[in-house]
Structures are given as structure tokens and as C-alpha cells.
Design a protein around this motif. Structure first.
Motif, short mmCIF file in Angstrom:
data_model
loop_
_atom_site.label_atom_id
_atom_site.label_comp_id
_atom_site.label_asym_id
_atom_site.label_seq_id
_atom_site.Cartn_x
_atom_site.Cartn_y
_atom_site.Cartn_z
N ARG A 1 29.12 26.67 19.66
CA ARG A 1 29.37 26.02 18.37
C ARG A 1 30.20 24.76 18.55
O ARG A 1 29.96 23.73 17.92
CB ARG A 1 30.08 26.99 17.41
CG ARG A 1 29.17 28.07 16.88
CD ARG A 1 29.82 28.86 15.75
NE ARG A 1 31.06 29.53 16.14
CZ ARG A 1 31.13 30.72 16.73
NH1 ARG A 1 30.01 31.40 17.00
NH2 ARG A 1 32.30 31.25 17.02
N TRP A 2 31.19 24.83 19.44
CA TRP A 2 32.05 23.66 19.71
C TRP A 2 31.20 22.53 20.30
O TRP A 2 31.32 21.38 19.87
CB TRP A 2 33.19 24.05 20.65
CG TRP A 2 34.08 22.91 20.99
CD1 TRP A 2 35.09 22.40 20.22
CD2 TRP A 2 34.07 22.13 22.19
NE1 TRP A 2 35.69 21.34 20.87
CE2 TRP A 2 35.09 21.16 22.08
CE3 TRP A 2 33.29 22.15 23.34
CZ2 TRP A 2 35.34 20.22 23.08
CZ3 TRP A 2 33.54 21.23 24.33
CH2 TRP A 2 34.56 20.27 24.20
N GLN B 1 28.01 21.95 19.91
CA GLN B 1 27.08 21.45 18.89
C GLN B 1 27.78 20.65 17.80
O GLN B 1 27.13 19.88 17.09
CB GLN B 1 26.31 22.62 18.26
CG GLN B 1 25.45 23.39 19.23
CD GLN B 1 24.35 22.54 19.86
OE1 GLN B 1 23.75 21.72 19.19
NE2 GLN B 1 24.11 22.73 21.14
N ALA B 2 29.07 20.81 17.65
CA ALA B 2 29.80 20.19 16.54
C ALA B 2 29.90 18.67 16.67
O ALA B 2 30.01 17.98 15.66
CB ALA B 2 31.20 20.79 16.43
#
Length: 88
Positions: free
Chosen positions: A39-40, A42-43
Motif C-alpha cells: 500500500r505504501w 502504491q501511494a
């Protein structure tokens, strides 16, 4: 409230990338950690870029263990540059 400067934000991303590099390479890294890491990444494209740079450093640091004399020299040069005692 004052927003952080771009340099502060970039410094934060570099610090986070280093932290993720250590966490991901830790044997105790869980599936939840891996999901949070994804997630990090992709952020923000900057996250991916800085993490890739951290991986390069990680890979290079593994090679230093095979050359302790060179590692000491590189670390000494780095410290001298930081202290401003190295003439360039």
C-alpha cells in the motif's frame, strides 16, 4: 498550520523507504507488513523510486562484508565528508 517543505517531505520518504527496507528483509516480517508495504509503494511514485534506491544500497552493503578494509575506508571517507574535514 504550515505545510511541510518539499525537502522535508522527501526526507520523510527516504526515511520511510529505509525503514521499509529493514522491515521487509526481517525474518519476522508478517503478511500484514507486506500488505502495508505494498500500500505504501502504491501511494506515491516517489515511494517506489526511493525504495529502489534503498535496495541498491542494501545490495551494495552486503558486498562490503567481503571487503572489510574497503568498507572501513568508505565509512571513514563518508564520516569525513559529513564532518566537513575532507578536502575535495
Amino acid at each position: 498550520m504550515k505545510s511541510p517543505s518539499p525537502a522535508q517531505s522527501h526526507d520523510t520518504v527516504i526515511t520511510e523507504a529505509a525503514s521499509w527496507c529493514l522491515r521487509i528483509h526481517d525474518e519476522a516480517c508478517s503478511a500484514e507488513d507486506h500488505a502495508a508495504f505494498e500500500r505504501w509503494l502504491q501511494a506515491d511514485p516517489l515511494h517506489t523510486f526511493e525504495y529502489a534506491k534503498m535496495l541498491e544500497i542494501w545490495d551494495l552493503s552486503e558486498k562490503l562484508a567481503d571487503c572489510p578494509t574497503r568498507a572501513k575506508k568508505l565509512l571513514t571517507l563518508s564520516a569525513a565528508r559529513e564532518e566537513g574535514t575532507l578536502d575535495m
